[in-house]
Design a protein around this motif. Structure first.
Motif, PDB file in Angstrom:
ATOM      1  N   GLY A 138      -5.274 -19.233 -33.787  1.00 19.91           N
ATOM      2  CA  GLY A 138      -5.846 -19.792 -32.570  1.00 19.91           C
ATOM      3  C   GLY A 138      -7.191 -19.149 -32.326  1.00 19.91           C
ATOM      4  O   GLY A 138      -7.645 -18.322 -33.130  1.00 19.91           O
ATOM      5  N   PRO A 139      -7.852 -19.473 -31.232  1.00 16.84           N
ATOM      6  CA  PRO A 139      -9.181 -18.904 -30.962  1.00 16.84           C
ATOM      7  C   PRO A 139      -9.203 -17.384 -30.937  1.00 16.84           C
ATOM      8  O   PRO A 139     -10.218 -16.781 -31.266  1.00 16.84           O
ATOM      9  N   SER A 140      -8.105 -16.764 -30.543  1.00 20.19           N
ATOM     10  CA  SER A 140      -8.078 -15.292 -30.473  1.00 20.19           C
ATOM     11  C   SER A 140      -6.760 -14.739 -31.013  1.00 20.19           C
ATOM     12  O   SER A 140      -6.227 -13.766 -30.489  1.00 20.19           O
ATOM     13  N   ARG A 141      -6.225 -15.373 -32.072  1.00 19.91           N
ATOM     14  CA  ARG A 141      -4.962 -14.934 -32.669  1.00 19.91           C
ATOM     15  C   ARG A 141      -5.153 -14.799 -34.169  1.00 19.91           C
ATOM     16  O   ARG A 141      -5.463 -15.762 -34.871  1.00 19.91           O
ATOM     17  N   LEU A 142      -4.986 -13.589 -34.682  1.00 14.02           N
ATOM     18  CA  LEU A 142      -5.088 -13.330 -36.114  1.00 14.02           C
ATOM     19  C   LEU A 142      -3.695 -13.253 -36.718  1.00 14.02           C
ATOM     20  O   LEU A 142      -2.827 -12.552 -36.209  1.00 14.02           O
ATOM     21  N   GLU A 143      -3.466 -13.998 -37.793  1.00 12.38           N
ATOM     22  CA  GLU A 143      -2.195 -13.962 -38.508  1.00 12.38           C
ATOM     23  C   GLU A 143      -2.391 -13.328 -39.869  1.00 12.38           C
ATOM     24  O   GLU A 143      -3.344 -13.638 -40.585  1.00 12.38           O
ATOM     25  N   ILE A 144      -1.484 -12.435 -40.217  1.00 11.06           N
ATOM     26  CA  ILE A 144      -1.492 -11.803 -41.536  1.00 11.06           C
ATOM     27  C   ILE A 144      -0.115 -11.972 -42.147  1.00 11.06           C
ATOM     28  O   ILE A 144       0.904 -11.669 -41.515  1.00 11.06           O
ATOM     29  N   ALA A 145      -0.073 -12.472 -43.371  1.00 20.35           N
ATOM     30  CA  ALA A 145       1.178 -12.638 -44.097  1.00 20.35           C
ATOM     31  C   ALA A 145       1.173 -11.710 -45.300  1.00 20.35           C
ATOM     32  O   ALA A 145       0.199 -11.655 -46.049  1.00 20.35           O
ATOM     33  N   VAL A 146       2.254 -10.973 -45.476  1.00 18.24           N
ATOM     34  CA  VAL A 146       2.435 -10.102 -46.649  1.00 18.24           C
ATOM     35  C   VAL A 146       3.598 -10.680 -47.445  1.00 18.24           C
ATOM     36  O   VAL A 146       4.735 -10.671 -46.982  1.00 18.24           O
ATOM     37  N   ARG A 147       3.298 -11.186 -48.610  1.00 16.30           N
ATOM     38  CA  ARG A 147       4.276 -11.894 -49.433  1.00 16.30           C
ATOM     39  C   ARG A 147       4.522 -11.125 -50.723  1.00 16.30           C
ATOM     40  O   ARG A 147       3.581 -10.640 -51.356  1.00 16.30           O
ATOM     41  N   ASP A 148       5.777 -11.002 -51.129  1.00 15.85           N
ATOM     42  CA  ASP A 148       6.094 -10.306 -52.374  1.00 15.85           C
ATOM     43  C   ASP A 148       7.091 -11.112 -53.189  1.00 15.85           C
ATOM     44  O   ASP A 148       7.661 -12.092 -52.716  1.00 15.85           O
ATOM     45  N   THR A 149       7.282 -10.684 -54.418  1.00 16.54           N
ATOM     46  CA  THR A 149       8.264 -11.311 -55.312  1.00 16.54           C
ATOM     47  C   THR A 149       9.376 -10.311 -55.616  1.00 16.54           C
ATOM     48  O   THR A 149       9.838 -10.207 -56.749  1.00 16.54           O
ATOM     49  N   GLY A 150       9.788  -9.574 -54.585  1.00 16.31           N
ATOM     50  CA  GLY A 150      10.760  -8.497 -54.760  1.00 16.31           C
ATOM     51  C   GLY A 150      12.200  -8.936 -54.622  1.00 16.31           C
ATOM     52  O   GLY A 150      12.559 -10.085 -54.855  1.00 16.31           O
ATOM     53  N   VAL A 151      13.034  -7.992 -54.180  1.00 16.33           N
ATOM     54  CA  VAL A 151      14.483  -8.193 -54.169  1.00 16.33           C
ATOM     55  C   VAL A 151      14.936  -9.135 -53.059  1.00 16.33           C
ATOM     56  O   VAL A 151      16.021  -9.698 -53.120  1.00 16.33           O
ATOM     57  N   GLY A 152      14.130  -9.310 -52.032  1.00 14.98           N
ATOM     58  CA  GLY A 152      14.535 -10.161 -50.916  1.00 14.98           C
ATOM     59  C   GLY A 152      15.464  -9.441 -49.957  1.00 14.98           C
ATOM     60  O   GLY A 152      15.912  -8.311 -50.214  1.00 14.98           O
ATOM     61  N   ILE A 153      15.760 -10.103 -48.846  1.00 15.25           N
ATOM     62  CA  ILE A 153      16.591  -9.513 -47.789  1.00 15.25           C
ATOM     63  C   ILE A 153      17.701 -10.495 -47.433  1.00 15.25           C
ATOM     64  O   ILE A 153      17.449 -11.674 -47.182  1.00 15.25           O
ATOM     65  N   ILE A 195       6.210 -10.116 -34.964  1.00 17.37           N
ATOM     66  CA  ILE A 195       6.421 -10.105 -36.407  1.00 17.37           C
ATOM     67  C   ILE A 195       7.654 -10.919 -36.738  1.00 17.37           C
ATOM     68  O   ILE A 195       8.587 -10.999 -35.933  1.00 17.37           O
ATOM     69  N   ARG A 196       7.660 -11.521 -37.897  1.00 21.01           N
ATOM     70  CA  ARG A 196       8.756 -12.369 -38.316  1.00 21.01           C
ATOM     71  C   ARG A 196       8.903 -12.254 -39.824  1.00 21.01           C
ATOM     72  O   ARG A 196       7.952 -11.963 -40.541  1.00 21.01           O
ATOM     73  N   VAL A 197      10.107 -12.474 -40.331  1.00 17.99           N
ATOM     74  CA  VAL A 197      10.347 -12.395 -41.773  1.00 17.99           C
ATOM     75  C   VAL A 197      11.120 -13.614 -42.243  1.00 17.99           C
ATOM     76  O   VAL A 197      11.996 -14.110 -41.545  1.00 17.99           O
ATOM     77  N   GLU A 198      10.751 -14.089 -43.420  1.00 22.84           N
ATOM     78  CA  GLU A 198      11.517 -15.107 -44.116  1.00 22.84           C
ATOM     79  C   GLU A 198      11.731 -14.603 -45.540  1.00 22.84           C
ATOM     80  O   GLU A 198      10.816 -14.039 -46.142  1.00 22.84           O
ATOM     81  N   SER A 199      12.933 -14.786 -46.054  1.00 28.85           N
ATOM     82  CA  SER A 199      13.249 -14.172 -47.337  1.00 28.85           C
ATOM     83  C   SER A 199      14.394 -14.893 -48.010  1.00 28.85           C
ATOM     84  O   SER A 199      15.177 -15.601 -47.368  1.00 28.85           O
ATOM     85  N   GLU A 200      14.484 -14.700 -49.313  1.00 29.42           N
ATOM     86  CA  GLU A 200      15.617 -15.167 -50.091  1.00 29.42           C
ATOM     87  C   GLU A 200      15.961 -14.078 -51.097  1.00 29.42           C
ATOM     88  O   GLU A 200      15.074 -13.587 -51.814  1.00 29.42           O
ATOM     89  N   VAL A 201      17.200 -13.687 -51.145  1.00 22.56           N
ATOM     90  CA  VAL A 201      17.632 -12.609 -52.032  1.00 22.56           C
ATOM     91  C   VAL A 201      17.278 -12.950 -53.477  1.00 22.56           C
ATOM     92  O   VAL A 201      17.567 -14.043 -53.959  1.00 22.56           O
ATOM     93  N   GLY A 202      16.627 -11.997 -54.142  1.00 22.68           N
ATOM     94  CA  GLY A 202      16.256 -12.170 -55.540  1.00 22.68           C
ATOM     95  C   GLY A 202      14.953 -12.899 -55.761  1.00 22.68           C
ATOM     96  O   GLY A 202      14.485 -12.990 -56.909  1.00 22.68           O
ATOM     97  N   ARG A 203      14.350 -13.431 -54.688  1.00 26.25           N
ATOM     98  CA  ARG A 203      13.126 -14.202 -54.855  1.00 26.25           C
ATOM     99  C   ARG A 203      11.947 -13.669 -54.044  1.00 26.25           C
ATOM    100  O   ARG A 203      10.834 -14.147 -54.201  1.00 26.25           O
ATOM    101  N   GLY A 204      12.182 -12.729 -53.184  1.00 20.72           N
ATOM    102  CA  GLY A 204      11.075 -12.146 -52.448  1.00 20.72           C
ATOM    103  C   GLY A 204      11.121 -12.412 -50.959  1.00 20.72           C
ATOM    104  O   GLY A 204      12.005 -13.101 -50.448  1.00 20.72           O
ATOM    105  N   SER A 205      10.133 -11.833 -50.259  1.00 25.29           N
ATOM    106  CA  SER A 205      10.069 -11.915 -48.800  1.00 25.29           C
ATOM    107  C   SER A 205       8.646 -12.173 -48.356  1.00 25.29           C
ATOM    108  O   SER A 205       7.684 -11.862 -49.063  1.00 25.29           O
ATOM    109  N   THR A 206       8.512 -12.729 -47.164  1.00 25.72           N
ATOM    110  CA  THR A 206       7.218 -12.895 -46.512  1.00 25.72           C
ATOM    111  C   THR A 206       7.338 -12.385 -45.084  1.00 25.72           C
ATOM    112  O   THR A 206       8.146 -12.890 -44.310  1.00 25.72           O
ATOM    113  N   PHE A 207       6.545 -11.370 -44.754  1.00 27.87           N
ATOM    114  CA  PHE A 207       6.465 -10.860 -43.396  1.00 27.87           C
ATOM    115  C   PHE A 207       5.181 -11.412 -42.776  1.00 27.87           C
ATOM    116  O   PHE A 207       4.103 -11.298 -43.371  1.00 27.87           O
ATOM    117  N   LEU A 208       5.310 -12.022 -41.620  1.00 27.93           N
ATOM    118  CA  LEU A 208       4.162 -12.589 -40.922  1.00 27.93           C
ATOM    119  C   LEU A 208       3.957 -11.870 -39.602  1.00 27.93           C
ATOM    120  O   LEU A 208       4.887 -11.736 -38.813  1.00 27.93           O
TER     121      LEU A 208
END
Length: 403
Positions: A138-153, A195-208
């Motif tokens: 948004g006009p004054s909202r910064l989003e950062i996503a950290v995505r990996d290909t790790g073990v997942g949650i 902060i929010r997380v989306e993940s799949e076990v064995g395929r990685g996670s994304t923290f936003l």
């Protein structure tokens, strides 16, 4: 208490560094190195506990100030580059073109959030990549996503990981305090976001993470404006084995008005170089068959701690910042001028095909789509992790948790 606890640890670290600079036997050097590693670990634990105590007591304030999000994120990732390199992971940064040159927020706390999230991503990823993407929500909202290909949650652990002293994974208790995500979530809320997380076990996670960040007025330095003017119209080859690295480099170079062609391996790069003129090439030092590329002006991206191949290339540590890449700060040199420009040839003869052929006129590739476009769930207004570039898209069963 903060001062009284940290000061002795700083003294131990300082004296250990001095000791390592003296004439020690191999055995003594190893013992001293272990003292330093243990002291750093203890200082990290102390810092986490003190930060959490300040947050819970309402004593942790923010210090908003203007900063460059591109430079800040690039510098933060460079500090983590060695850890990624030691595990053979690709570490990439993609910043959307819509992010302002200058934002006003607490850059120190934002750096702390990114360090915690990227550090965890590296810790729980054994192969693949860790990618940091940023855009404006948004006009004054910064989003950062950290995505990996790790073990997942696992789904039943996604809320627990944000609680104090909780850790994920069977080997997690061998290192860390379990406070990193707790502090990260509370800092994000303190900065007006979440902060929010989306993940799949064995395929990685994304923290936003989303935080409040106000665009600030900025004046472009004349030297940087001159650099951007000089790069317009150039044609550059990007050769890197990782699609994410190529996408990041394309986005950075296109900001300077550069036309980009991509190669995923050395044979493809050789074919492109033979078929058209390029002002220069940006090459990942991890590219297999690097020594088979023909001679020419190049920027070589080398991992932290990795010995760069010999040659005339300008070497930049990964991940490269936009200013490093466009200004070619490695040795203070600039990109060769585009053929046909008034200053063409003024800075030395062109090398290779660029000396004899004008740029090829073909259909230009579309710019890399904004990360925000892939984060948005239709009609929700909430970000979601990018799926097009994710090696294995998360299943529909994945749920999200905002903390």
């Amino acid at each position: 208490m903060s001062h009284e606890i940290r000061t002795p640890m700083t003294g131990v670290l300082g004296m250990t560094d001095l000791l390592l600079g003296t004439d020690l036997s191999p055995e003594q050097r190893e013992y001293t190195r272990l003292i330093r590693v243990s002291s750093e670990s203890l200082l990290n634990v102390v810092n986490d506990i003190l930060d959490l105590s300040k947050i819970e007591a309402g004593k942790l304030g923010l210090s908003p100030a203007p900063f460059s999000p591109r430079e800040e994120l690039a510098a933060t990732l460079k500090s983590l580059g060695l850890r990624a390199e030691q595990k053979g992971l690709e570490l990439a940064l993609i910043v959307d073109h819509g992010v302002p040159e200058v934002l006003e927020a607490d850059a120190g706390r934002l750096r702390q959030i990114v360090v915690n999230l990227v550090g965890n991503a590296i810790k729980f990823t054994e192969a693949g990549e860790v990618t940091v993407e940023a855009c404006m929500a948004g006009p004054s909202r910064l989003e950062i996503a950290v995505r990996d290909t790790g073990v997942g949650i696992a789904p039943d652990r996604r809320e627990a990981i944000f609680r104090a002293f909780e850790q994920e994974g069977e080997d997690a208790r061998r290192e860390g305090t379990g406070l990193g995500l707790t502090i990260t979530a509370r800092l994000a809320r303190l900065m007006g976001g979440g902060i929010r997380v989306e993940s799949e076990v064995g395929r990685g996670s994304t923290f936003l993470v989303e935080v409040a960040a106000i665009p600030a007025a900025s004046v472009m330095p004349s030297s940087w404006a001159e650099t951007l003017d000089h790069t317009k119209g150039l044609r550059v080859l990007v050769a890197a084995p990782s699609p994410t690295t190529r996408a990041a480099l394309r986005r950075q170079l296109e900001r300077g008005g550069i036309e980009v062609a991509e190669a995923a391996d050395a044979p493809q790069a050789v074919a492109l170089l033979a078929g058209g003129a390029f002002a220069a090439r940006v090459v990942d030092a991890a590219l297999p068959g690097l020594d088979t590329l023909p001679a020419g002006p190049a920027v070589l991206l080398s991992g932290v701690g990795r010995a760069a191949p010999a040659g005339p290339a300008i070497v930049i540590g990964k991940p490269a910042s936009e200013r490093e890449l466009l200004a070619r700060r490695g040795r203070g040199r600039r990109w060769p001028p585009a053929p046909g420009r008034p200053d063409a040839g003024a800075r030395g003869p062109a090398v290779g095909a660029a000396a004899a052929h004008p740029p090829r006129r073909g259909r230009r590739r579309q710019p890399v789509p904004s990360p925000c476009a892939s984060w948005r769930a239709a009609g929700t207004g909430r970000p979601r992790p990018p799926t097009a570039a994710t090696p294995s898209p998360p299943s529909a069963a994945c749920r999200s948790t905002w903390c």
